[in-house]
Design a protein around this motif. Structure first.
Motif, PDB file in Angstrom:
ATOM      1  N   ALA A 244       0.837  -1.209   0.000  1.00  0.00           N
ATOM      2  CA  ALA A 244       0.000   0.000   0.000  1.00  0.00           C
ATOM      3  C   ALA A 244       0.866   1.252   0.000  1.00  0.00           C
ATOM      4  O   ALA A 244       0.545   2.251  -0.678  1.00  0.00           O
ATOM      5  CB  ALA A 244      -0.913  -0.019   1.223  1.00  0.00           C
ATOM      6  N   THR A 248       0.741   4.154  -3.000  1.00  0.00           N
ATOM      7  CA  THR A 248       0.350   5.546  -2.758  1.00  0.00           C
ATOM      8  C   THR A 248       1.150   6.520  -3.608  1.00  0.00           C
ATOM      9  O   THR A 248       0.675   7.619  -3.918  1.00  0.00           O
ATOM     10  CB  THR A 248       0.539   5.899  -1.269  1.00  0.00           C
ATOM     11  OG1 THR A 248       1.900   5.624  -0.887  1.00  0.00           O
ATOM     12  CG2 THR A 248      -0.421   5.105  -0.400  1.00  0.00           C
ATOM     13  N   ALA A 255      -4.084   1.884  -4.118  1.00  0.00           N
ATOM     14  CA  ALA A 255      -3.694   1.869  -2.705  1.00  0.00           C
ATOM     15  C   ALA A 255      -4.922   2.037  -1.822  1.00  0.00           C
ATOM     16  O   ALA A 255      -5.042   1.377  -0.775  1.00  0.00           O
ATOM     17  CB  ALA A 255      -2.676   2.978  -2.427  1.00  0.00           C
TER      18      ALA A 255
END
Length: 422
Positions: A244, A248, A255
């Motif tokens: 994640a 991002t 994400a």
């Protein structure tokens, strides 16, 4: 002291009366008038009687530690409460009587819960020729055999039993006026009572040791389950958060989706992480959230087919096992395969309980990166700790390719982790 005095006086008076009755014919006219032989016989008899009475008093004091009306008697009665049922109490009583020294002619009647036995009296004061001669010449031997007898019965109760024990001379009660048993029946009664008490105490110690061992094994089982469970969660959480974090910067929307599935995953995980059992429905939702996260990472290389009847979703299953099988299938089956593949999750009820199958069409057992088998070993160990022999894990080759792992658990059973250790 007064009781001992009257005990000796009673025996002496009984012998004097007996001697008087026996000597009346000899004192009649026509049998001579010389009283010396009669007097000598009387003196010798009284010497034996008084000596035997004092010996009996001494023996009773040595065996019982005190002298009273109960310990002085030749006939002893005991009532012993045993915290066992009648059959077990009878076996205990029978063994105690059979192990009594010099016991013989033992008759056991299990149906009537009665035991009879004869017990030889020991040679208390040596076995020399002089002692044997004096013992045979003693007036106490003029009334037959010097054996004792035992009569014991068991009275059943509500989970307990009462043992009645009678130890007495083999001769009739009238002989108690003329002779003593040197405390041998008191000794037999005390010995059998001690044997019963010791066996009951030994049984209690074994039960306490078994209970303590069971409690210890239960604590070890719970500790090992917690350790095995703790080994399952962390690596997935770390990998997901790392993915994640990477997304991002490159794909914020992906994400966001991954974090949403992670929240869904944790919602089904954290409240029950310490519970010994979960439900198949909860485990399926957790696993589906896990697979959605992996789909973001693997894309079109991962597809899923799940067939779990609603009627089986309430079935109790160990937590994280379904996900462990799915992780194993992806890591060793689909990820090494260039084109990826499909994961099947199936559940059905059969004769042995509930069968949960996780299958894949990956590289199968021929994969070069077959792994160490720690995940499957973890599953088998947790199954053993929770269910004992009532659960199993079978791993076989899938057709035409891949691997199928089938987890079988009882449909309705109390796990061992909540009860006794396996």
């Amino acid at each position: 002291m007064i009781r001992s005095f009257f005990f000796i006086v009673r025996i002496v008076l009984a012998w004097m009366l007996l001697f008087l009755l026996l000597s009346l014919p000899l004192m009649a006219p026509g049998h001579g008038n010389n009283p010396l032989p009669l007097f000598v016989a009387f003196a010798i008899t009284m010497a034996f009687v008084i000596t035997g009475a004092f010996s009996h008093l001494r023996r009773v004091r040595l065996v019982a530690g005190h002298v009273d009306g109960g310990t002085l008697g030749n006939r002893q009665r005991r009532q012993v409460e045993v915290p066992f049922d009648a059959d077990e109490a009878f076996d205990l009583l029978d063994a105690a009587i059979r192990e009594l020294p010099r016991s013989e002619e033992i008759e056991s009647a299990r149906d009537s819960l009665q035991i009879r036995a004869r017990v030889k009296r020991p040679a208390l004061y040596g076995g020399s020729a002089v002692s044997s001669l004096l013992r045979r010449a003693s007036p106490a031997n003029w009334f037959g055999s010097l054996r004792n007898q035992i009569f014991a019965t068991v009275t059943p109760g509500d989970g307990t039993s009462s043992v009645t024990l009678i130890c007495e001379p083999e001769s009739g009660a009238w002989s108690d006026w003329f002779r003593v048993d040197d405390g041998t029946n008191l000794e037999n009664a005390e010995a059998i009572t001690r044997a019963i008490t010791r066996r009951v105490a030994e049984r209690r110690r074994r039960e306490q040791m078994a209970a303590a061992q069971t409690a210890t094994e239960k604590e070890l089982t719970v500790a090992r389950l917690n350790l095995l469970h703790a080994q399952v969660e962390p690596h997935f959480l770390y990998n997901t958060l790392a993915s994640a974090q990477y997304l991002t910067r490159s794909e914020p929307a992906q994400a966001d989706r991954m974090l949403g599935h992670l929240i869904q995953y944790l919602r089904h995980s954290l409240p029950n992480v310490e519970e010994p059992l979960s439900t198949l429905g909860t485990e399926l939702e957790r696993t589906l959230a896990y697979l959605e996260i992996l789909k973001i990472r693997m894309g079109a290389r991962l597809s899923l087919k799940a067939e779990v009847p609603d009627a089986l979703r309430a079935i109790a299953v160990p937590p994280m096992m379904l996900q462990t099988l799915v992780e194993n299938a992806i890591k060793h089956g689909l990820e090494p395969k260039p084109g990826g593949g499909t994961i099947w999750i199936l559940a059905r009820r059969d004769a042995d309980g509930i069968a949960i199958t996780v299958a894949d069409d990956g590289q199968g057992f021929n994969s070069a990166g077959g792994g160490t088998g720690i995940g499957l070993k973890n599953v088998r160990e947790r199954l053993r700790l929770i269910y004992g022999p009532r659960a199993s894990l079978a791993v076989v080759a899938n057709v035409p390719e891949g691997v199928a792992a089938t987890l079988t658990v009882p449909g309705a059973a109390t796990p061992l982790a909540e009860g006794s250790a396996p």
